[in-house]
Scaffold this active site. Structure first.
Site, short mmCIF file in Angstrom:
data_model
loop_
_atom_site.label_atom_id
_atom_site.label_comp_id
_atom_site.label_asym_id
_atom_site.label_seq_id
_atom_site.Cartn_x
_atom_site.Cartn_y
_atom_site.Cartn_z
N ASP A 34 13.73 28.02 29.93
CA ASP A 34 14.47 26.77 29.97
C ASP A 34 14.96 26.43 31.37
O ASP A 34 14.86 27.23 32.29
CB ASP A 34 15.66 26.82 29.00
CG ASP A 34 16.36 28.19 29.00
OD1 ASP A 34 16.42 28.82 30.07
OD2 ASP A 34 16.83 28.62 27.93
N ASP A 85 26.02 31.98 19.07
CA ASP A 85 25.68 31.23 17.86
C ASP A 85 24.23 31.46 17.43
O ASP A 85 23.71 30.75 16.57
CB ASP A 85 25.96 29.73 18.04
CG ASP A 85 25.15 29.12 19.17
OD1 ASP A 85 24.33 29.82 19.80
OD2 ASP A 85 25.33 27.91 19.44
#
Length: 285
Positions: free
Chosen positions: A72, A141
């Site tokens: 990314d 998360d």
């Protein structure tokens, strides 16, 4: 699926570096056969990168015939910004090894057409023959790359809006100033990583324990994108003791009981200085 449990972060990082080293050497890369390696950023892989640099400096490992694809990059952050993932990879890894800069691939978060940049990245992966080993980390998360909760589990490389939890977690890299943290990023998709021939996920620290629990002991869910790798034929989760705090005792005991077998993945530890013929395929149970 394998779960490798080591005592602490540095041991987990060294195990991961040994595994990458063995996989590259076992692959026997050359000018007509490059090893393709997917790589993460963030604090988790730093010690692993340091060990890989050490192996290179000792002459045990070369990246001359390795191609890398990073997961990314932030949108809108200048390439030379100290917190861009271009800067991160060059400062913490690439400039310390013998990899050809032309063989490193990082998404351009300042491209004029962001989706075209993402599509071109997918094509580059295909042109390279696919990813041999994709190494990743996760957020608290359970997101892999920037595939935030709710992401499609068959997603491809795309523009992604970052969740507030991710922005808050990354604020430490921007002196705690939320206004300076990018809110969008380019990221490989879950489906992109799933197409790699092998995936190794690094999960360390008590703050990642619930995410590891969701990845290992519960079902596949787009709300915990790391759980998708339960369905990959060759997934290795590498963690430290702190990351296992939410797992059942019997789960931890089960995987620790397999460590004598799984240790064969990194023992013997191969070296490019040695004239030995490593097995054509890595050990797998």
């Amino acid at each position: 699926m394998k779960l490798i449990i080591l005592d602490h972060y540095l041991e987990a990082s060294e195990w991961a570096a040994k595994y990458i080293r063995n996989r590259i050497i076992q692959f026997n890369p050359g000018p007509d056969k490059y090893f393709t390696l997917g790589l993460p950023t963030g604090s988790t892989p730093l010690a692993c990168y340091k060990k890989l640099i050490e192996y290179y400096n000792n002459g045990d490992l070369s990246f001359k015939y390795v191609k890398t694809f990073n997961m990314d990059e932030y949108v809108g952050l200048p390439r030379d910004h100290p917190e861009s993932y271009h800067s991160f990879m060059w400062n913490n890894f690439f400039k310390h090894i013998d990899i050809d800069p032309g063989n490193t691939h990082i998404l351009d978060g300042n491209a004029a057409d962001l989706q075209a940049e993402c599509d071109a990245f997918e094509e580059k992966i295909k042109d390279a023959g696919g990813i041999e080993l994709f190494v990743g980390g996760i957020g608290p998360d359970g997101h892999i790359a920037f595939n935030e909760p709710g992401s499609s589990l068959v997603s491809r490389t795309r523009v992604k809006t970052l969740a507030m939890d991710t922005i808050l977690a990354n604020a430490r890299f921007f002196h705690g100033d939320l206004s300076k943290v990018p809110t969008m990023a380019l990221t490989v998709g879950v489906g992109t990583v799933m197409e790699a021939r092998e995936v190794m996920i690094l999960i360390t620290g008590a703050h990642k324990a619930f995410a590891l629990y969701k990845a290992i002991e519960e079902g596949v869910s787009h709300m915990w994108t790391v759980s998708a790798f339960q369905q990959h034929p060759r997934t290795i989760f590498v963690c430290d003791e702190d990351a296992t705090l939410e797992l059942k005792v019997k789960t931890v005991k089960y995987f620790k009981g397999l460590m004598l077998v799984h240790s064969k993945l990194v023992d013997p530890l191969y070296s490019m200085k040695e004239k030995i013929e490593p097995p054509k395929k890595p050990y797998s149970d």
